[in-house]
Design a protein around this motif. Structure first.
Motif, mmCIF file in Angstrom:
data_model
loop_
_atom_site.group_PDB
_atom_site.id
_atom_site.type_symbol
_atom_site.label_atom_id
_atom_site.label_comp_id
_atom_site.label_asym_id
_atom_site.label_seq_id
_atom_site.Cartn_x
_atom_site.Cartn_y
_atom_site.Cartn_z
ATOM 1 N N ALA A 207 43.196 55.671 36.921
ATOM 2 C CA ALA A 207 41.924 56.168 37.480
ATOM 3 C C ALA A 207 40.845 56.145 36.397
ATOM 4 N N ARG A 208 41.248 56.478 35.169
ATOM 5 C CA ARG A 208 40.276 56.529 34.075
ATOM 6 C C ARG A 208 39.626 55.158 33.840
ATOM 7 N N PHE A 209 40.467 54.138 33.781
ATOM 8 C CA PHE A 209 39.962 52.777 33.561
ATOM 9 C C PHE A 209 39.071 52.355 34.731
ATOM 10 N N VAL A 210 39.558 52.582 35.937
ATOM 11 C CA VAL A 210 38.807 52.160 37.129
ATOM 12 C C VAL A 210 37.453 52.868 37.178
ATOM 13 N N THR A 211 37.458 54.161 36.880
ATOM 14 C CA THR A 211 36.203 54.918 36.937
ATOM 15 C C THR A 211 35.220 54.417 35.886
ATOM 16 N N SER A 212 35.736 54.054 34.712
ATOM 17 C CA SER A 212 34.794 53.643 33.673
ATOM 18 C C SER A 212 34.198 52.251 33.957
ATOM 19 N N TRP A 213 34.809 51.507 34.885
ATOM 20 C CA TRP A 213 34.230 50.216 35.288
ATOM 21 C C TRP A 213 33.752 50.261 36.746
ATOM 22 N N GLN A 214 33.469 51.446 37.222
ATOM 23 C CA GLN A 214 33.036 51.638 38.619
ATOM 24 C C GLN A 214 31.853 50.726 38.971
ATOM 25 N N ASP A 215 32.027 49.956 40.024
ATOM 26 C CA ASP A 215 31.013 49.009 40.512
ATOM 27 C C ASP A 215 30.716 47.884 39.512
ATOM 28 N N ARG A 216 31.568 47.778 38.489
ATOM 29 C CA ARG A 216 31.440 46.675 37.533
ATOM 30 C C ARG A 216 32.791 45.973 37.387
ATOM 31 N N MET A 217 33.629 46.123 38.403
ATOM 32 C CA MET A 217 34.936 45.451 38.380
ATOM 33 C C MET A 217 35.280 45.024 39.807
ATOM 34 N N ILE A 218 35.617 43.722 39.943
ATOM 35 C CA ILE A 218 35.949 43.201 41.272
ATOM 36 C C ILE A 218 37.326 42.545 41.255
ATOM 37 N N ASN A 219 37.861 42.382 42.452
ATOM 38 C CA ASN A 219 39.213 41.834 42.602
ATOM 39 C C ASN A 219 39.219 40.877 43.789
ATOM 40 N N ILE A 220 40.144 39.919 43.752
ATOM 41 C CA ILE A 220 40.367 39.100 44.945
ATOM 42 C C ILE A 220 41.747 39.410 45.494
ATOM 43 N N HIS A 221 41.773 39.626 46.809
ATOM 44 C CA HIS A 221 43.032 39.975 47.471
ATOM 45 C C HIS A 221 43.307 38.951 48.574
ATOM 46 N N PRO A 222 44.550 38.470 48.681
ATOM 47 C CA PRO A 222 44.833 37.405 49.650
ATOM 48 C C PRO A 222 45.104 37.926 51.060
ATOM 49 N N ALA A 223 44.140 38.626 51.627
ATOM 50 C CA ALA A 223 44.211 39.079 53.026
ATOM 51 C C ALA A 223 42.822 39.556 53.415
ATOM 52 N N LEU A 224 42.625 39.682 54.726
ATOM 53 C CA LEU A 224 41.352 40.212 55.220
ATOM 54 C C LEU A 224 41.463 41.732 55.238
ATOM 55 N N LEU A 225 41.106 42.354 54.120
ATOM 56 C CA LEU A 225 41.181 43.818 54.027
ATOM 57 C C LEU A 225 40.268 44.435 55.087
ATOM 58 N N PRO A 226 40.591 45.591 55.640
ATOM 59 C CA PRO A 226 41.682 46.472 55.204
ATOM 60 C C PRO A 226 43.062 46.116 55.754
ATOM 61 N N ALA A 227 43.202 44.943 56.392
ATOM 62 C CA ALA A 227 44.548 44.545 56.806
ATOM 63 C C ALA A 227 45.347 44.084 55.585
ATOM 64 N N PHE A 228 46.592 44.413 55.563
ATOM 65 C CA PHE A 228 47.557 43.915 54.582
ATOM 66 C C PHE A 228 47.164 44.135 53.114
ATOM 67 N N PRO A 229 46.945 45.367 52.716
ATOM 68 C CA PRO A 229 46.844 45.616 51.270
ATOM 69 C C PRO A 229 48.232 45.446 50.644
ATOM 70 N N GLY A 230 48.309 45.360 49.332
ATOM 71 C CA GLY A 230 49.622 45.284 48.679
ATOM 72 C C GLY A 230 50.163 43.862 48.611
ATOM 73 N N LEU A 231 51.481 43.771 48.497
ATOM 74 C CA LEU A 231 52.132 42.483 48.240
ATOM 75 C C LEU A 231 52.575 41.789 49.534
ATOM 76 N N ASP A 232 53.030 40.547 49.391
ATOM 77 C CA ASP A 232 53.612 39.777 50.510
ATOM 78 C C ASP A 232 52.688 39.679 51.714
ATOM 79 N N THR A 233 51.415 39.462 51.463
ATOM 80 C CA THR A 233 50.430 39.503 52.559
ATOM 81 C C THR A 233 50.664 38.380 53.576
ATOM 82 N N HIS A 234 51.062 37.198 53.093
ATOM 83 C CA HIS A 234 51.195 36.061 54.016
ATOM 84 C C HIS A 234 52.391 36.269 54.961
#
Ligand code: GRF
Length: 213
Positions: free
Chosen positions: A92-119
């Motif tokens: 949480a500390r790391f994430v908060t210190s980069w709040q709105d300055r850190m992005i991610n790509i996830h292989p699913a149409l969120l909020p469907a299928f968060p986590g692993l094995d999305t396909h």
């Protein structure tokens, strides 16, 4: 850019914003991996980018690992973090210190299928569309204000591999598209939702770099 493995999304970002691109709105100052054997490190080195490895196994706590990463990232002069297949949970500390300055790509149409094995899960659920999402990172895994999404059809006869390949191709267009929006200052986060400031973004189809399906 933070990676853990293959680095094909990193490659798409290098192709879009690497040192060879004149007038790029993004300057990649560091490619950091938690694994020394990440193939993405070779891609970064080939592009002449600064690389670093911080092995999470050398730290007894997540907090110590994240602090070491944070020091390295800031020492490189980074103002923004892009996760590209980075496979560690962040504190949480790391994430908060980069709040709105850190992005991610996830292989699913969120909020469907968060986590692993999305396909696999998309096939099991029988959805007709699947895809990828670029979002700001929040402490909960694969949650956060959505910047852009790319949808692909799920076709009869698809298996995990064919679907993954179709999504990955869309990811490689989506990630540079989304990062460019952010880098050009067109993205605002308000009440945990993203608004895009651009003259001709009247329809959400325009935001889908894969084009209408
Ligand atoms: C991609 O599918 C990305 O969406 C997910 O991890 C995978 C990384 O692949 N977060 P690569 O290392 O970019 O090839």
């Amino acid at each position: 850019m933070l990676i853990s493995g293959r680095g094909s999304n990193l490659q798409a970002l290098i192709d879009a914003f690497g040192p060879q691109v004149p007038g790029s709105p993004v300057r990649i100052v560091l490619v950091l991996s938690n694994r020394a054997d990440a193939r993405g490190l070779e891609r970064a080195a080939r592009a002449g980018l600064r690389t670093a490895v911080i092995d999470h196994k050398s730290f007894s706590t997540r907090d110590d690992f994240d602090s070491a990463m944070d020091r390295e990232i800031r020492a490189a002069g980074a103002e923004f973090v892009a996760l590209a297949g980075f496979m560690r949970l962040l504190t949480a500390r790391f994430v908060t210190s980069w709040q709105d300055r850190m992005i991610n790509i996830h292989p699913a149409l969120l909020p469907a299928f968060p986590g692993l094995d999305t396909h696999k899960r998309a096939l099991q659920a029988g959805v007709r569309f699947h895809g990828a999402t670029v979002h700001f990172v929040r402490h909960e895994t694969d949650i956060g204000p959505i910047i852009a999404q790319a949808a692909v059809p799920v076709l009869p006869g698809d298996d995990e591999q064919t679907l993954a390949a179709r999504v990955l191709e869309a990811e490689h267009r989506l990630y540079p598209f989304a990062l460019r929006l952010v880098a050009e200052g067109k993205v605002r986060v308000e009440e945990e939702r993203v608004t895009i400031a651009a003259a001709n973004f009247a329809s959400s189809a325009v935001l889908n770099p894969a084009g209408p399906v």
